[in-house]
Design a protein around this motif. Structure first.
Motif, PDB file in Angstrom:
ATOM      1  N   ARG A 103       0.851  -1.177   0.000  1.00  0.00           N
ATOM      2  CA  ARG A 103       0.000   0.000   0.000  1.00  0.00           C
ATOM      3  C   ARG A 103       0.890   1.232   0.000  1.00  0.00           C
ATOM      4  O   ARG A 103       2.091   1.143   0.278  1.00  0.00           O
ATOM      5  CB  ARG A 103      -0.950   0.034   1.200  1.00  0.00           C
ATOM      6  CG  ARG A 103      -0.313   0.392   2.542  1.00  0.00           C
ATOM      7  CD  ARG A 103      -1.369   0.372   3.643  1.00  0.00           C
ATOM      8  NE  ARG A 103      -0.830   0.709   4.961  1.00  0.00           N
ATOM      9  CZ  ARG A 103      -0.939   1.894   5.540  1.00  0.00           C
ATOM     10  NH1 ARG A 103      -1.563   2.879   4.902  1.00  0.00           N
ATOM     11  NH2 ARG A 103      -0.433   2.118   6.731  1.00  0.00           N
ATOM     12  N   LEU A 122      -6.246 -12.587   1.836  1.00  0.00           N
ATOM     13  CA  LEU A 122      -6.435 -11.316   2.530  1.00  0.00           C
ATOM     14  C   LEU A 122      -7.816 -11.328   3.186  1.00  0.00           C
ATOM     15  O   LEU A 122      -8.836 -11.386   2.488  1.00  0.00           O
ATOM     16  CB  LEU A 122      -6.319 -10.144   1.562  1.00  0.00           C
ATOM     17  CG  LEU A 122      -6.600  -8.760   2.155  1.00  0.00           C
ATOM     18  CD1 LEU A 122      -5.629  -8.444   3.284  1.00  0.00           C
ATOM     19  CD2 LEU A 122      -6.524  -7.678   1.076  1.00  0.00           C
ATOM     20  N   ILE A 124     -10.472  -9.284   4.938  1.00  0.00           N
ATOM     21  CA  ILE A 124     -10.901  -7.892   5.129  1.00  0.00           C
ATOM     22  C   ILE A 124     -11.905  -7.882   6.268  1.00  0.00           C
ATOM     23  O   ILE A 124     -13.052  -8.302   6.108  1.00  0.00           O
ATOM     24  CB  ILE A 124     -11.509  -7.328   3.843  1.00  0.00           C
ATOM     25  CG1 ILE A 124     -10.550  -7.512   2.660  1.00  0.00           C
ATOM     26  CG2 ILE A 124     -11.871  -5.859   4.012  1.00  0.00           C
ATOM     27  CD1 ILE A 124     -11.190  -7.276   1.309  1.00  0.00           C
ATOM     28  N   ARG A 140     -11.011  -0.777  -1.505  1.00  0.00           N
ATOM     29  CA  ARG A 140      -9.566  -0.594  -1.657  1.00  0.00           C
ATOM     30  C   ARG A 140      -8.810  -1.869  -1.267  1.00  0.00           C
ATOM     31  O   ARG A 140      -7.815  -2.226  -1.901  1.00  0.00           O
ATOM     32  CB  ARG A 140      -9.107   0.591  -0.818  1.00  0.00           C
ATOM     33  CG  ARG A 140      -9.454   1.911  -1.456  1.00  0.00           C
ATOM     34  CD  ARG A 140      -9.255   3.105  -0.551  1.00  0.00           C
ATOM     35  NE  ARG A 140      -9.346   4.316  -1.372  1.00  0.00           N
ATOM     36  CZ  ARG A 140      -8.304   4.961  -1.855  1.00  0.00           C
ATOM     37  NH1 ARG A 140      -7.086   4.540  -1.591  1.00  0.00           N
ATOM     38  NH2 ARG A 140      -8.452   6.025  -2.606  1.00  0.00           N
ATOM     39  N   CYS A 141      -9.264  -2.539  -0.242  1.00  0.00           N
ATOM     40  CA  CYS A 141      -8.612  -3.800   0.141  1.00  0.00           C
ATOM     41  C   CYS A 141      -8.796  -4.864  -0.931  1.00  0.00           C
ATOM     42  O   CYS A 141      -7.892  -5.660  -1.195  1.00  0.00           O
ATOM     43  CB  CYS A 141      -9.167  -4.288   1.478  1.00  0.00           C
ATOM     44  SG  CYS A 141      -8.619  -3.329   2.910  1.00  0.00           S
ATOM     45  N   ALA A 144      -6.293  -4.118  -3.586  1.00  0.00           N
ATOM     46  CA  ALA A 144      -4.959  -4.535  -3.148  1.00  0.00           C
ATOM     47  C   ALA A 144      -4.807  -6.044  -3.221  1.00  0.00           C
ATOM     48  O   ALA A 144      -3.743  -6.560  -3.584  1.00  0.00           O
ATOM     49  CB  ALA A 144      -4.699  -4.039  -1.729  1.00  0.00           C
ATOM     50  N   PRO A 152      -9.350 -12.844  -1.678  1.00  0.00           N
ATOM     51  CA  PRO A 152      -9.982 -12.036  -0.639  1.00  0.00           C
ATOM     52  C   PRO A 152     -11.028 -12.833   0.131  1.00  0.00           C
ATOM     53  O   PRO A 152     -11.680 -13.730  -0.420  1.00  0.00           O
ATOM     54  CB  PRO A 152     -10.627 -10.896  -1.438  1.00  0.00           C
ATOM     55  CG  PRO A 152     -10.947 -11.510  -2.757  1.00  0.00           C
ATOM     56  CD  PRO A 152      -9.876 -12.535  -3.027  1.00  0.00           C
ATOM     57  N   VAL A 202      -6.691  -7.452   7.712  1.00  0.00           N
ATOM     58  CA  VAL A 202      -6.591  -6.006   7.535  1.00  0.00           C
ATOM     59  C   VAL A 202      -7.944  -5.388   7.846  1.00  0.00           C
ATOM     60  O   VAL A 202      -8.990  -5.941   7.486  1.00  0.00           O
ATOM     61  CB  VAL A 202      -6.165  -5.645   6.095  1.00  0.00           C
ATOM     62  CG1 VAL A 202      -6.226  -4.140   5.870  1.00  0.00           C
ATOM     63  CG2 VAL A 202      -4.756  -6.151   5.812  1.00  0.00           C
ATOM     64  N   PHE A 262      -5.722   3.454   2.869  1.00  0.00           N
ATOM     65  CA  PHE A 262      -5.071   2.394   2.112  1.00  0.00           C
ATOM     66  C   PHE A 262      -4.793   2.945   0.725  1.00  0.00           C
ATOM     67  O   PHE A 262      -5.607   2.800  -0.192  1.00  0.00           O
ATOM     68  CB  PHE A 262      -5.977   1.159   2.045  1.00  0.00           C
ATOM     69  CG  PHE A 262      -5.221  -0.132   1.941  1.00  0.00           C
ATOM     70  CD1 PHE A 262      -5.158  -1.014   3.000  1.00  0.00           C
ATOM     71  CD2 PHE A 262      -4.551  -0.468   0.767  1.00  0.00           C
ATOM     72  CE1 PHE A 262      -4.461  -2.203   2.907  1.00  0.00           C
ATOM     73  CE2 PHE A 262      -3.853  -1.649   0.661  1.00  0.00           C
ATOM     74  CZ  PHE A 262      -3.806  -2.525   1.740  1.00  0.00           C
ATOM     75  N   THR A 328     -11.843   6.189   2.836  1.00  0.00           N
ATOM     76  CA  THR A 328     -11.597   5.110   3.795  1.00  0.00           C
ATOM     77  C   THR A 328     -11.642   5.582   5.221  1.00  0.00           C
ATOM     78  O   THR A 328     -11.834   4.807   6.124  1.00  0.00           O
ATOM     79  CB  THR A 328     -10.224   4.464   3.528  1.00  0.00           C
ATOM     80  OG1 THR A 328      -9.208   5.447   3.659  1.00  0.00           O
ATOM     81  CG2 THR A 328     -10.173   3.880   2.148  1.00  0.00           C
TER      82      THR A 328
END
Length: 329
Positions: A103, A122, A124, A140-141, A144, A152, A202, A262, A328
């Motif tokens: 990031r 990831l 979230i 945004r996550c 990423a 995700p 995250v 982020f 965010t």
């Protein structure tokens, strides 16, 4: 020969360190790296081989240069790798990374910061209330995750305070897997999703990451934050990332400090669309430098022709817009 000067000629040849062993970085603290040695940090594999993983504290070797060492890295260690108290090894190399979650400080910052290495999922973490969910952070996550090649997983906490259905409906077109948790109930569903994987958690401060970690790894004893009743934001409790092995020995979770922004300056629209093959082909007819948010974007015609769904295009455009508009915090 000048006094005090050795007679050994200078050379650019670096030491080979053929005796180096591999360690798995589980924590970074003020220039000291805690590494797990033994089957490259895979606890269950180490047990099968009769090895007992040991923790080794190390510092960076000068020849490593400016290369960053982060949690999740597999590094080469030399020196005292016994793991005894008051001993210090040296990190002399970093093994090739399978993935890097990155990031930037904001969307104008050219400097990328690697958060963790070698994760494959990831998670979230988003609260359904107290603090309320922020779709900008989720979007945004997701960007990423797609950029890093991570799978995700949307983890919605505090479902005892609000229904998860509206948020789940929003992300249904993206086929993002999800788990929903509530206070004082087991987190077995989440544990199953983490089994056999290296997962990084995250989310904003106060969404319940540390509570989840303590439930998954009872010995973790991660500090739990409270939400500020005035700002509706959580207070930071975790100051650095840390990797924790699941009690089953079949998987790792990496807990990260709560974030309030982020930045995605390093991610291009093409990188985002690369995660959506049903839409990517339709960009061939787009005008040069198309943002895919403009009125002459060819994706509208591509969807109208039945090659992809309207909901998928709307979702991807929300991700693209989220990259440009930081809501965010």
């Amino acid at each position: 020969m000048r006094p005090g000067r050795g007679s050994r000629p200078r050379t650019r040849r670096r030491p080979a360190h053929e005796d180096a062993i591999v360690g798995f970085v589980i924590a970074v603290d003020r220039g000291r790296y805690t590494c797990l040695v033994g089957a490259e940090g895979a606890g269950r594999a180490a047990k099968r081989k009769g090895e007992r993983p040991r923790r080794v504290t190390a510092m960076r070797a000068r020849e490593l240069g400016r290369k960053s060492v982060v949690v999740g890295d597999r590094v080469r260690l030399v020196g005292d790798v016994s793991g005894r108290a008051d001993t210090l090894a040296r990190v002399v190399g970093i093994e090739p990374r399978a993935s890097t979650l990155r990031r930037t400080a904001d969307d104008t910052d050219p400097v990328e910061r690697v958060i963790v290495a070698n994760a494959d999922q990831l998670v979230i973490v988003t609260a359904l209330a107290d603090p309320p969910p922020r779709s900008g952070m989720i979007d945004r996550c997701l960007v990423a995750a797609y950029d890093a090649g991570l799978d995700p997983l949307l983890c919605l906490t505090k479902s005892d305070l609000a229904s998860p259905e509206p948020l789940l409906e929003t992300y249904a077109p993206l086929d993002v897997p999800n788990v929903v948790t509530r206070k004082d109930e087991p987190v077995d569903d989440l544990g199953e999703r983490l089994s056999g994987r290296i997962s990084v958690l995250v989310g904003h401060s106060g969404v319940g990451k540390s509570t989840l970690v303590n439930a998954l790894v009872p010995d973790a004893e991660r500090a739990v934050s409270e939400v500020n009743p005035v700002t509706g934001r959580g207070r930071h409790t975790s100051s650095s990332a840390i990797a924790l092995e699941l009690p089953s020995g079949d998987g790792w979770i990496i807990d990260t400090p709560g974030v309030r922004s982020f930045g995605l300056a390093h991610v291009s629209p093409e990188d985002i669309l690369g995660a959506f093959p049903d839409l990517l082909e339709g960009t061939v007819e787009c005008p040069p430098h198309c943002t895919h948010l403009q009125s002459d974007c060819a994706l509208d015609a591509w969807v109208a022709a039945g090659h992809a769904s309207v909901s998928r295009l709307e979702s991807v455009r929300r991700l693209l817009a989220g990259r440009e508009n930081d809501d965010t915090d």
